[in-house]
Every structure is written in C-alpha cells, then in structure tokens.
Design a protein around this motif. Structure first.
Motif: not given
Length: 447
Positions: A105-111, A116-128, A338-340
């Motif tokens: 939600t945060d990554m897709n809403s400009g928030n 961000l400490f998060y998973f790699v792979g498929t979980d991150a593919q969308g925002f990558v 990227k925004a940062t």
C-alpha cells in the motif's frame, strides 16, 4: 630515517622564510602601533549548521523479534552522531501477515518509507518494476570500502531478475527441523533423520499427549517449504509454478496429511499462529518445530534450548529430495526508495544511514541478536550456543541451500498454498486439487 641533502636544504629554506615572516610581522606590529587601524576585520567564517532531516525506516524488526533492540540501538547510534537527523522507526512483526499489505500500500500510494527493509525476489518485483526503488550497483561501486564489507555471496543472493542489486543485505538465515533431544531420549525415540523415524516419533509422542510438531495451518510457511523441498528436491522446489506443476509438490502435501493422521500437529493448529506454535516448543510442550535461525533466541527455558538440535527435514518417500536440502540464504535487505534518492534534502542522509545499517559492526550486532548468518565478509559470530552451532553445521553440510517458496511465487499464490494445508490434511481437498488451485492463481497473476 636519513633525509636527502635536498630535503634538508628545503627545510632550511622554509625555516629561513619563517624567520623572515616573523620579522615582517614585528615590523607590521610596530607600524600598526604608530598608525591607527581604520579597516574593519573580516570575521572568520563558520560552517553552516546541517539542515534538519526526517527519515522513516520500515522493517520487520518489531513485535517479539529478537533483534528489535539491537536494530533500534543501531538507529540511535546514527542519530547520536548526526543530531540533525530524526528517524521514525516504523516496524511490524514478520509474523503479522499485514506487513506485506502495508508495504504494498505504501509503495503504491506515494507513502514510501525512506529506507525499506523487506524481502527480495517475487515479493519485491512489483515495486522494483515500477521504479520505486534505486539500483544500488553504482552506489556500491562508488564506495569500495562499503562494498568490500559485504560477503559476495550475500550480495549475489539479493540480485533481482534484471541483474541489479536493489537490497543491501544485513543477515541471512537458515531454516530447519528443531528437535528437543531430551523429549526424544525420554521416550526412547531415535532422532527423526528419516521418514520412518519421523512417523514413529509422531505416533509415539501423540499417544503420550506430547505435541510432536508445533505448526499452525494458516501461517504454514515453513511447513510448505520443507515438505515440498523434501519431496521435490532443490530443482522442483525452486521451479515454482510458473512452468507447470511438479507432481512431487502433491507428494509433499500428501505427506502433510500422513503425519496429520498420525497426530503430528497441535489440536488447535487451525487457530494458532506462528508465535503460539513457537511458545509450545519454548515451553517444552512440543518435541519438534520447523523454524528459522532467528527463533531460538525466544526459547529461554534451559531444558529446551540446551537440549535442542537442528536437523534437515527428512526426505519424503517417492520424491527426489536428498534429506539434506535446506532453506536459507539472504532473502531480505535494505531498499533505498527513488523518491528519497531524488530528494536533495534527504538523499545524503539516507545513503549515509543505509551504509551505517549495513556496516560490519551493525551486521555483527544484529547477527548475534537474531542468530542469523552475517552478510559481512569478515564477521565471525563467536560464543553462540550449541543449538546455533548445530544449525550452522546443518546449513554448511546441506546438499543445497534454497530460498523459500514465497520468494518464487506471487503472494496470492502462496496464500492459496497456505490455505490448502488445512483443506488437504482434513480431507476436504486432495493434494492435486490444492496445488492446481495455486497454479491457477499463479497463471491469473501473470495476466
């Protein structure tokens, strides 16, 4: 050390010039005493105070995470050295499935958070793919000391499909079958190093009122990974569902039902979560649990942690697993949004914080706290308990070390696989139907 005559001559000339300058200053002082000074002296310039910066860091170092305090201490260390930087430590527990929803939600809403400490792979593919995070390749190459601090294998493990590294790793992990050796010995049972010994243990312990395998049906992450890996082997496990269904996946689900019918799982497995399952093991109520390296620091009872060893999950008959395959790797890391990066007021502070949080010193402290594999090249964790030593040995001797399935399929697909566990073990759905349903979700997600 001998100096050359040329060097001595040069020093002599400098010294002579110094004396001459002193003489000139004396003359200037005398002249100044005779002639009133009329010019206004230019004040010495002082360094402008650094602009205040506020950064938000989102991570899963929340709840009961064993590295929560070490993570906060690392942030505090940075702000103490950089008082102009204020950090919001935004955390959720990794056991709370809502954290994935929050990140998406945060990554897709400009928030977006700044880090961000998060998973790699498929979980991150969308925002990558959406360009929401910055490739770190150039930043790493521009700072040779920072890059050299990482284990090359750790960096490589976070590389995305496009060949770029977006996540700077912190600690890695291994998963395995944690076994209470005392419970097994007290009940004259052999350790579950093969499937027959596993079935014998489950049947015996269940009849004595001891939970054989502490695991929930809904948050069945580790159950799915290990049963499928043990049936399908590394190749079948890592293929996911993108190119069809490996029939050994069905064997993995069938094996879950086989153990369920022998009384393997807690009676309330349908309603508990991972935290409660861990509590059962921590309290000595369960003989086995499939967990990750981070979990053992939650088991403070001496009779439990001192009597725990870590084994690979046994191979499932009829499958192609080796019985020595393991889940592990460096499946998480810090992303710089990227925004940062494009924000001139935040960029430098955010990059500095990223480098601090992935420095060898911080990596070592986090690894000590969570029992993880350090992503730093020259950090050796010493003084760990025997359980951790057994875990590292298990991972080191594994015939393969594989990223979890949820990094290879879409989140919706993995949710379907999870939902299939209870349906299969209770006989409401066949293993083939459960895997086929997940495959349909995976295909629909591609459209």
């Amino acid at each position: 050390m001998k100096r050359s005559s040329l060097a001595l001559l040069s020093m002599l000339m400098v010294f002579t010039m110094f004396l001459a300058a002193c003489g000139n200053k004396t003359e200037e002082k005398n002249t100044a005493s005779e002639t009133p000074k009329t010019e206004t002296e230019t004040p010495k310039e002082t360094e402008a105070p650094k602009k205040d910066v506020s950064l938000r860091v989102f991570s899963t170092f929340g709840g009961t995470d064993t590295a929560r305090e070490a993570f906060q201490a690392a942030l505090d260390e940075f702000t103490s050295k950089n008082p102009n930087v204020k950090i919001e430590n935004d955390t959720m527990s990794a056991n709370d499935d809502g954290f994935r929803t929050k990140v998406n939600t945060d990554m897709n809403s400009g928030n977006e958070p700044d880090l961000l400490f998060y998973f790699v792979g498929t979980d991150a593919q969308g925002f990558v793919d959406a360009g929401k995070v910055v490739p770190l390749n150039d930043i790493l190459d521009a700072d040779a000391e920072w890059k050299a601090g990482f284990s090359p294998a750790a960096l490589e493990n976070t590389r995305q499909k496009d060949g770029n590294i977006y996540a700077a790793p912190l600690t890695g992990f291994y998963e395995g079958l944690f076994v209470n050796k005392k419970i097994f010995a007290d009940n004259n049972l052999e350790l579950p190093t093969d499937w027959e010994k596993m079935k014998t243990a489950v049947s015996t312990l269940s009849k004595k009122g001891i939970i054989p395998l502490a695991a929930p049906f809904d948050q069945s992450h580790y159950v799915i990974e290990h049963f499928i890996l043990s049936a399908a082997g590394a190749k079948g496990h890592n293929a996911g569902l993108a190119d069809g269904i490996d029939p050994n996946w069905e064997k993995g689900y069938a094996a879950m039902k086989e153990l369920y019918d022998l009384g393997a799982f807690p009676k309330d497995a349908a309603t508990i979560d991972l935290g409660m399952a861990s509590n059962y093991y921590a309290e000595g109520k369960a003989a086995m649990i499939i967990e990750g390296s981070w979990a053992m620091n939650n088991w403070k009872e001496p009779n439990v942690i001192d009597n725990t060893t870590v084994l690979p999950f046994p191979a499932i008959p009829g499958g192609v697993g080796t019985g020595k395959d393991a889940i592990g790797g460096f499946g998480t890391g810090f992303y710089l949004t990227k925004a940062t990066y494009d924000n001139a007021d935040k960029k430098d502070a955010a990059v500095a914080l990223l480098k601090h949080m992935t420095s060898p010193a911080v990596i070592e402290k986090i690894a000590i706290a969570n029992g993880g594999t350090p992503a730093a090249a020259n950090v050796e964790i010493k003084g760990v308990n025997q359980t951790a030593t057994d875990g590292f040995a298990m991972a080191a001797s594994a015939t393969s070390v594989n990223n979890p399935i949820d990094s290879m399929v879409a989140p919706e697909t993995f949710s379907t696989l999870r939902a299939g566990v209870q349906a299969v073990v209770t006989g409401k759905k066949s293993p083939a139907d459960a895997v086929k349903e997940a495959k349909d979700i995976e295909d629909a997600n591609k459209k």
